[in-house]
Motif scaffolding. Sequence first.
Motif, PDB file in Angstrom:
ATOM      1  N   TYR A 126       0.833  -1.199   0.000  1.00  0.00           N
ATOM      2  CA  TYR A 126       0.000   0.000   0.000  1.00  0.00           C
ATOM      3  C   TYR A 126       0.866   1.247   0.000  1.00  0.00           C
ATOM      4  O   TYR A 126       1.733   1.423   0.849  1.00  0.00           O
ATOM      5  CB  TYR A 126      -0.891   0.019   1.243  1.00  0.00           C
ATOM      6  CG  TYR A 126      -1.875   1.171   1.281  1.00  0.00           C
ATOM      7  CD1 TYR A 126      -3.211   0.957   0.980  1.00  0.00           C
ATOM      8  CD2 TYR A 126      -1.473   2.462   1.608  1.00  0.00           C
ATOM      9  CE1 TYR A 126      -4.129   2.004   1.002  1.00  0.00           C
ATOM     10  CE2 TYR A 126      -2.377   3.514   1.628  1.00  0.00           C
ATOM     11  CZ  TYR A 126      -3.698   3.279   1.329  1.00  0.00           C
ATOM     12  OH  TYR A 126      -4.596   4.317   1.347  1.00  0.00           O
ATOM     13  N   GLU A 132      -3.298   3.482  -3.467  1.00  0.00           N
ATOM     14  CA  GLU A 132      -4.379   4.392  -3.071  1.00  0.00           C
ATOM     15  C   GLU A 132      -4.915   5.205  -4.246  1.00  0.00           C
ATOM     16  O   GLU A 132      -6.128   5.388  -4.381  1.00  0.00           O
ATOM     17  CB  GLU A 132      -3.894   5.330  -1.969  1.00  0.00           C
ATOM     18  CG  GLU A 132      -4.972   6.262  -1.434  1.00  0.00           C
ATOM     19  CD  GLU A 132      -4.455   7.164  -0.333  1.00  0.00           C
ATOM     20  OE1 GLU A 132      -4.467   8.397  -0.521  1.00  0.00           O
ATOM     21  OE2 GLU A 132      -4.040   6.641   0.723  1.00  0.00           O
ATOM     22  N   SER A 198       0.067   8.743   5.445  1.00  0.00           N
ATOM     23  CA  SER A 198      -0.757   7.537   5.389  1.00  0.00           C
ATOM     24  C   SER A 198      -0.975   6.905   6.758  1.00  0.00           C
ATOM     25  O   SER A 198      -1.690   5.913   6.868  1.00  0.00           O
ATOM     26  CB  SER A 198      -0.114   6.506   4.452  1.00  0.00           C
ATOM     27  OG  SER A 198      -0.022   6.996   3.133  1.00  0.00           O
ATOM     28  N   THR A 220      -1.189  -1.143   8.305  1.00  0.00           N
ATOM     29  CA  THR A 220      -2.096  -1.481   7.207  1.00  0.00           C
ATOM     30  C   THR A 220      -1.945  -0.535   6.028  1.00  0.00           C
ATOM     31  O   THR A 220      -2.317  -0.870   4.902  1.00  0.00           O
ATOM     32  CB  THR A 220      -3.563  -1.457   7.680  1.00  0.00           C
ATOM     33  OG1 THR A 220      -3.881  -0.147   8.169  1.00  0.00           O
ATOM     34  CG2 THR A 220      -3.793  -2.486   8.773  1.00  0.00           C
ATOM     35  N   THR A 221      -1.384   0.655   6.287  1.00  0.00           N
ATOM     36  CA  THR A 221      -1.172   1.614   5.198  1.00  0.00           C
ATOM     37  C   THR A 221       0.268   2.117   5.160  1.00  0.00           C
ATOM     38  O   THR A 221       0.545   3.143   4.520  1.00  0.00           O
ATOM     39  CB  THR A 221      -2.126   2.822   5.341  1.00  0.00           C
ATOM     40  OG1 THR A 221      -2.003   3.369   6.656  1.00  0.00           O
ATOM     41  CG2 THR A 221      -3.565   2.412   5.090  1.00  0.00           C
ATOM     42  N   TYR A 223       3.753   1.777   3.756  1.00  0.00           N
ATOM     43  CA  TYR A 223       4.511   1.169   2.664  1.00  0.00           C
ATOM     44  C   TYR A 223       5.851   0.625   3.150  1.00  0.00           C
ATOM     45  O   TYR A 223       6.245  -0.490   2.797  1.00  0.00           O
ATOM     46  CB  TYR A 223       4.717   2.211   1.563  1.00  0.00           C
ATOM     47  CG  TYR A 223       5.552   1.748   0.397  1.00  0.00           C
ATOM     48  CD1 TYR A 223       5.047   0.838  -0.522  1.00  0.00           C
ATOM     49  CD2 TYR A 223       6.848   2.237   0.201  1.00  0.00           C
ATOM     50  CE1 TYR A 223       5.811   0.426  -1.611  1.00  0.00           C
ATOM     51  CE2 TYR A 223       7.612   1.836  -0.887  1.00  0.00           C
ATOM     52  CZ  TYR A 223       7.086   0.925  -1.781  1.00  0.00           C
ATOM     53  OH  TYR A 223       7.847   0.518  -2.840  1.00  0.00           O
TER      54      TYR A 223
END
Length: 343
Positions: A126, A132, A198, A220-221, A223
């Motif tokens: 992500y 996104e 993020s 979860t977000t 990178y």
Amino acid sequence: MKGVLLVNLGSPDSPTAKDVKPYLDEFLMDERVIDVPNWLRNIIVRGIILQTRPKKSAEAYQKIWWEEGSPLVVISERFTEKVKKQTKIPVALGMRYGSMTIKKALQELIDQGVDEVLLVPLYPQYAMSSYETVVVKAMQVQAAHFPNIKLTTLPAFYKNDEYIKVLSESIADGLKDFDYDHILFSYHGIPERHIRKSDPTKFHCKIDGKCCQTNSVAHTTCYRHQCFDTTEKVKAYLGLPDDKISISFQSRLPNDPWLKPFTDFEFERFGKEGKKGLAVITPAFVADCLETLEEIAMEGKEQFQQAGGGDYKHIPCLNDRDDWVAVMAKWIEDWHDNESLPA
């Protein structure tokens, strides 16, 4: 009826400055790629970058362009056709940038009677500038042009066991008959501020060497965390020793803190250290493209060997490997049959 929309990055229509310029304009004017106020992005992109970059980028594309077209597009099309043969619902391919638009791909599905779509951003990890922006663009197109369809998004699959298995086995295949003393996992670079933007907690991501190893909903977000996690899982699957593995980040713009270490700096460092065999894998991509075929396979080899390094091996992305196709087809069928998505 259910259907699937696969989305990758995109490509100019030809390796010419004329076609590269509008492609770069669309890409770099994306507020999730260069995340500054629109007036400043206009100055940076249209006032500076697009004055010289299209010609240079076109020359780079010419080095890797295939007779059939852009490698990224051709590979993505091959992958899509293989997936279609293993699924019982319509599958379409779109690109975030360029002429193969998400709108065209959604229209293709709707013309086949589809009213519920599984959106698959073809990015394992992500990031706001990759995963996104695909999701946001698809939602915008759906709201503006296809309000009656339902969109479900496949989550980033960086740690999924089935993905890790095919990625690891592709690396093992690439290492056959290659005597390596180091493997570099080179991920696409992003600005450090993207990591912080993020972060849903707004405090966890400090990029201090500890936060990526400390459990948090931010992962979860994040990178950076996901790149490290992918690498650790591959290392465990293949039983690779710690001292032969490292991570770096490629591609960056100047005058801004980006994730480190930089891949090109690592090539030079490994060369000066006299590494006899360097293997490089690029797990931020599922299909080979300009960043892997030119920046890594060509420029990377030259940088490493000019610095004193020995043999060099670029391991291809998953591309249209049959085991990768089978995994994607399974995810699609699981969603079609029981609404389940890969964890």
